[in-house]
Write an enzyme that holds these catalytic residues in place. Sequence first.
Site, PDB file in Angstrom:
ATOM      1  N   GLY A  21       6.526  17.890  11.620  1.00 54.80           N
ATOM      2  CA  GLY A  21       5.572  16.931  11.063  1.00 54.80           C
ATOM      3  C   GLY A  21       6.236  15.645  10.585  1.00 54.80           C
ATOM      4  O   GLY A  21       7.456  15.535  10.533  1.00 54.80           O
ATOM      5  N   ASP A  22       5.412  14.679  10.275  1.00 53.73           N
ATOM      6  CA  ASP A  22       5.831  13.412   9.640  1.00 53.73           C
ATOM      7  C   ASP A  22       4.529  12.817   9.105  1.00 53.73           C
ATOM      8  O   ASP A  22       3.548  13.565   8.904  1.00 53.73           O
ATOM      9  CB  ASP A  22       6.525  12.494  10.663  1.00 53.73           C
ATOM     10  CG  ASP A  22       7.197  11.280  10.018  1.00 53.73           C
ATOM     11  OD1 ASP A  22       8.331  11.400   9.529  1.00 53.73           O
ATOM     12  OD2 ASP A  22       6.578  10.190   9.981  1.00 53.73           O
TER      13      ASP A  22
ATOM     14  N   ASN B 207       3.079  14.686   1.725  1.00 55.09           N
ATOM     15  CA  ASN B 207       3.973  15.836   1.631  1.00 55.09           C
ATOM     16  C   ASN B 207       5.233  15.517   0.830  1.00 55.09           C
ATOM     17  O   ASN B 207       5.587  16.243  -0.110  1.00 55.09           O
ATOM     18  CB  ASN B 207       4.339  16.294   3.061  1.00 55.09           C
ATOM     19  CG  ASN B 207       5.414  17.337   3.070  1.00 55.09           C
ATOM     20  OD1 ASN B 207       6.590  17.011   3.203  1.00 55.09           O
ATOM     21  ND2 ASN B 207       5.050  18.590   2.877  1.00 55.09           N
TER      22      ASN B 207
ATOM     23  N   LYS C 193      12.212  11.857  18.066  1.00 57.65           N
ATOM     24  CA  LYS C 193      11.039  11.571  17.237  1.00 57.65           C
ATOM     25  C   LYS C 193       9.863  11.286  18.164  1.00 57.65           C
ATOM     26  O   LYS C 193      10.063  10.883  19.314  1.00 57.65           O
ATOM     27  CB  LYS C 193      11.301  10.348  16.354  1.00 57.65           C
ATOM     28  CG  LYS C 193      10.390  10.237  15.160  1.00 57.65           C
ATOM     29  CD  LYS C 193      10.879  11.043  13.965  1.00 57.65           C
ATOM     30  CE  LYS C 193       9.873  11.021  12.846  1.00 57.65           C
ATOM     31  NZ  LYS C 193      10.369  11.658  11.629  1.00 57.65           N
TER      32      LYS C 193
ATOM     33  N   LYS D  61      21.066  11.621  10.588  1.00 56.81           N
ATOM     34  CA  LYS D  61      20.572  12.533   9.547  1.00 56.81           C
ATOM     35  C   LYS D  61      20.853  13.977   9.957  1.00 56.81           C
ATOM     36  O   LYS D  61      21.380  14.769   9.181  1.00 56.81           O
ATOM     37  CB  LYS D  61      19.065  12.311   9.383  1.00 56.81           C
ATOM     38  CG  LYS D  61      18.412  13.224   8.382  1.00 56.81           C
ATOM     39  CD  LYS D  61      16.903  13.112   8.407  1.00 56.81           C
ATOM     40  CE  LYS D  61      16.458  11.659   8.400  1.00 56.81           C
ATOM     41  NZ  LYS D  61      15.048  11.500   8.040  1.00 56.81           N
TER      42      LYS D  61
HETATM   43  P1  NDP Z   1       2.201  12.045   4.677  1.00 49.54           P
HETATM   44  O1  NDP Z   1       1.324  11.639   5.778  1.00 49.54           O
HETATM   45  O2  NDP Z   1       2.073  13.412   4.103  1.00 49.54           O
HETATM   46  O3  NDP Z   1       2.063  11.017   3.468  1.00 49.54           O
HETATM   47  C1  NDP Z   1       2.311   9.652   3.664  1.00 49.54           C
HETATM   48  C2  NDP Z   1       1.993   8.915   2.388  1.00 49.54           C
HETATM   49  O4  NDP Z   1       2.471   7.585   2.499  1.00 49.54           O
HETATM   50  C3  NDP Z   1       0.500   8.833   2.117  1.00 49.54           C
HETATM   51  O5  NDP Z   1       0.276   8.763   0.734  1.00 49.54           O
HETATM   52  C4  NDP Z   1       0.126   7.510   2.803  1.00 49.54           C
HETATM   53  O6  NDP Z   1      -1.029   6.881   2.275  1.00 49.54           O
HETATM   54  C5  NDP Z   1       1.354   6.677   2.487  1.00 49.54           C
HETATM   55  N1  NDP Z   1       1.520   5.673   3.539  1.00 49.54           N
HETATM   56  C6  NDP Z   1       1.793   5.908   4.850  1.00 49.54           C
HETATM   57  N2  NDP Z   1       1.837   4.753   5.529  1.00 49.54           N
HETATM   58  C7  NDP Z   1       1.594   3.793   4.637  1.00 49.54           C
HETATM   59  C8  NDP Z   1       1.517   2.386   4.728  1.00 49.54           C
HETATM   60  N3  NDP Z   1       1.705   1.744   5.897  1.00 49.54           N
HETATM   61  N4  NDP Z   1       1.254   1.698   3.579  1.00 49.54           N
HETATM   62  C9  NDP Z   1       1.072   2.343   2.400  1.00 49.54           C
HETATM   63  N5  NDP Z   1       1.117   3.680   2.263  1.00 49.54           N
HETATM   64  C10 NDP Z   1       1.386   4.384   3.358  1.00 49.54           C
HETATM   65  O7  NDP Z   1       3.702  11.794   5.209  1.00 49.54           O
HETATM   66  P2  NDP Z   1       5.067  12.397   4.650  1.00 49.54           P
HETATM   67  O8  NDP Z   1       4.985  12.575   3.175  1.00 49.54           O
HETATM   68  O9  NDP Z   1       5.442  13.533   5.508  1.00 49.54           O
HETATM   69  O10 NDP Z   1       6.090  11.218   5.005  1.00 49.54           O
HETATM   70  C11 NDP Z   1       6.393  10.160   4.097  1.00 49.54           C
HETATM   71  C12 NDP Z   1       7.711   9.519   4.493  1.00 49.54           C
HETATM   72  O11 NDP Z   1       8.771  10.493   4.451  1.00 49.54           O
HETATM   73  C13 NDP Z   1       7.753   8.933   5.904  1.00 49.54           C
HETATM   74  O12 NDP Z   1       8.579   7.790   5.888  1.00 49.54           O
HETATM   75  C14 NDP Z   1       8.426  10.027   6.714  1.00 49.54           C
HETATM   76  O13 NDP Z   1       9.049   9.524   7.870  1.00 49.54           O
HETATM   77  C15 NDP Z   1       9.451  10.515   5.692  1.00 49.54           C
HETATM   78  N6  NDP Z   1       9.989  11.843   5.923  1.00 49.54           N
HETATM   79  C16 NDP Z   1       9.152  12.928   6.006  1.00 49.54           C
HETATM   80  C17 NDP Z   1       9.678  14.188   6.190  1.00 49.54           C
HETATM   81  C18 NDP Z   1       8.832  15.395   6.163  1.00 49.54           C
HETATM   82  O14 NDP Z   1       9.382  16.496   6.131  1.00 49.54           O
HETATM   83  N7  NDP Z   1       7.508  15.299   6.144  1.00 49.54           N
HETATM   84  C19 NDP Z   1      11.129  14.385   6.404  1.00 49.54           C
HETATM   85  C20 NDP Z   1      11.915  13.192   6.202  1.00 49.54           C
HETATM   86  C21 NDP Z   1      11.343  11.973   5.995  1.00 49.54           C
HETATM   87  P3  NDP Z   1      -2.350   6.777   3.173  1.00 49.54           P
HETATM   88  O15 NDP Z   1      -2.871   8.191   3.241  1.00 49.54           O
HETATM   89  O16 NDP Z   1      -3.235   5.841   2.451  1.00 49.54           O
HETATM   90  O17 NDP Z   1      -1.923   6.257   4.519  1.00 49.54           O
END
Ligand code: NDP
Length: 452
Positions: A171-172, A247, A132, A120
Amino acid sequence: MTTRSETQTTLDHLLTEIEHRNPAQPEFHQAAHEVLETLAPVVAARPEYAEPGLIERLVEPERQVMFRVPWQDDQGRVRVNRGFRVEFNSALGPYKGGLRFHPSVNLGVIKFLGFEQIFKNALTGLGIGGGKGGSDFDPHGRSDAEVMRFCQSFMTELYRHIGEHTDVPAGDIGVGGREIGYLFGQYRRITNRWEAGVLTGKGQGWGGSLIRPEATGYGNVLFAAAMLRERGEDLEGQTAVVSGSGNVAIYTIEKLTALGANAVTCSDSSGYVVDEKGIDLDLLKQIKEVERGRVDAYAERRGSSARFVPGGRVWEVPADLALPSATQNELDENDAATLIRNGVKAVSEGANMPTTPEAVHLLQQAGVAFGPGKAANAGGVAVSALEMAQNHARTSWTAARVEEELADIMTSIHTTCHETAERYGAPGDYVTGANIAGFERVADAMLAQGVI
Ligand code: NDP
């Protein structure tokens, strides 16, 4: 010259070896398969890539750190979590990749994420290597004070492994602006340095870039729009299903709405919400970003257009576009079949590896445009690299400038993936295009830098 099938046989042997050497890491095996199964055309065409040891080095992290994270909860009880940082590949620049705080985190999950991150980051064209990290700490239901104590303990070990020229976390899942603030504060305290470029995703006003919170979601929508453009369509009037409500999901919905699409779902681990009028972002942000609540509260407060489906998956809601934005393996073969039956045109991954290999295959067979995460969600790390550039120059750019750079980077990633897939005989296959283009850039740097 070796043929493609001979090369594939060699890569298959290597995959067996990877499974053997890294037992009980199914997510890492899955990520390695996904990449190595597409590399035969380029390795067969360019003999230097078949050099013994090159791909073996690529699949072995340069360094893996695991550590104890003790902290006290609000009742004074000592809790012990496990911390990880996998520094996978620094051929192109300092290790760069987020930190994930979620109970499902283990070494295999961090290795899958770190491996993906190498390609990526290479695709962005910026000088960043892949890494990571994270912890099995669960921030849900924890007070601010508990999260702060956890972050301080986590950084008390992590600080010795990171630095603006060494390794730059962000973050993640479970790590947003609040956590980055606590982590940065502890790093500054321990090192007695104002080293802004050691973490990205910082707050605006103390080194954070404008548009960093928005970048992953915005970038994914731009990637989806580029895939649609190839087919003579645009986002205007399209219905979209989005999973997650963190996010990435929030800013995916924001950009979809801005570009005229109707985003009708969001979800969390309790279930999903469908809102036929389109998700009301002010309400969703209030519940998720301010109150840190659950998505059922959205349906309760939104009125008759919205309903909450406990335990369900958003993929059952008919839509033109699907943007998985929660977590790995959240869209399987059955979900893909449902999406196809309902006429989906494009699937673009905001999350990392949210679509299972069987589901990817089914979507591609059905002619659905499929954007893999390592290309489609690269906007987040790209703007992190722009944050590092601003920190280095001790300046800050306007939102318009960052957004323009983000749009250029996403267009360039799309073009690179598209052209690379065509060049290697897989037109329209963004998975192959992304893997080969990312691999070429990293492999060339590794070959030039010798056996290290
Ligand atoms: P957040 O913590 O902000 O949000 C995660 C969301 O996904 C929440 O709604 C959470 O629900 C849900 N979720 C997480 N784990 C599970 C699970 N096992 N089953 C069901 N729902 C789940 O994280 P992000 O938005 O930052 O990240 C989301 C994805 O995007 C990840 O795969 C991350 O690796 C990827 N990503 C993020 C980047 C970033 O800049 N933040 C960059 C590139 C990729 P709940 O609160 O109920 O757990």
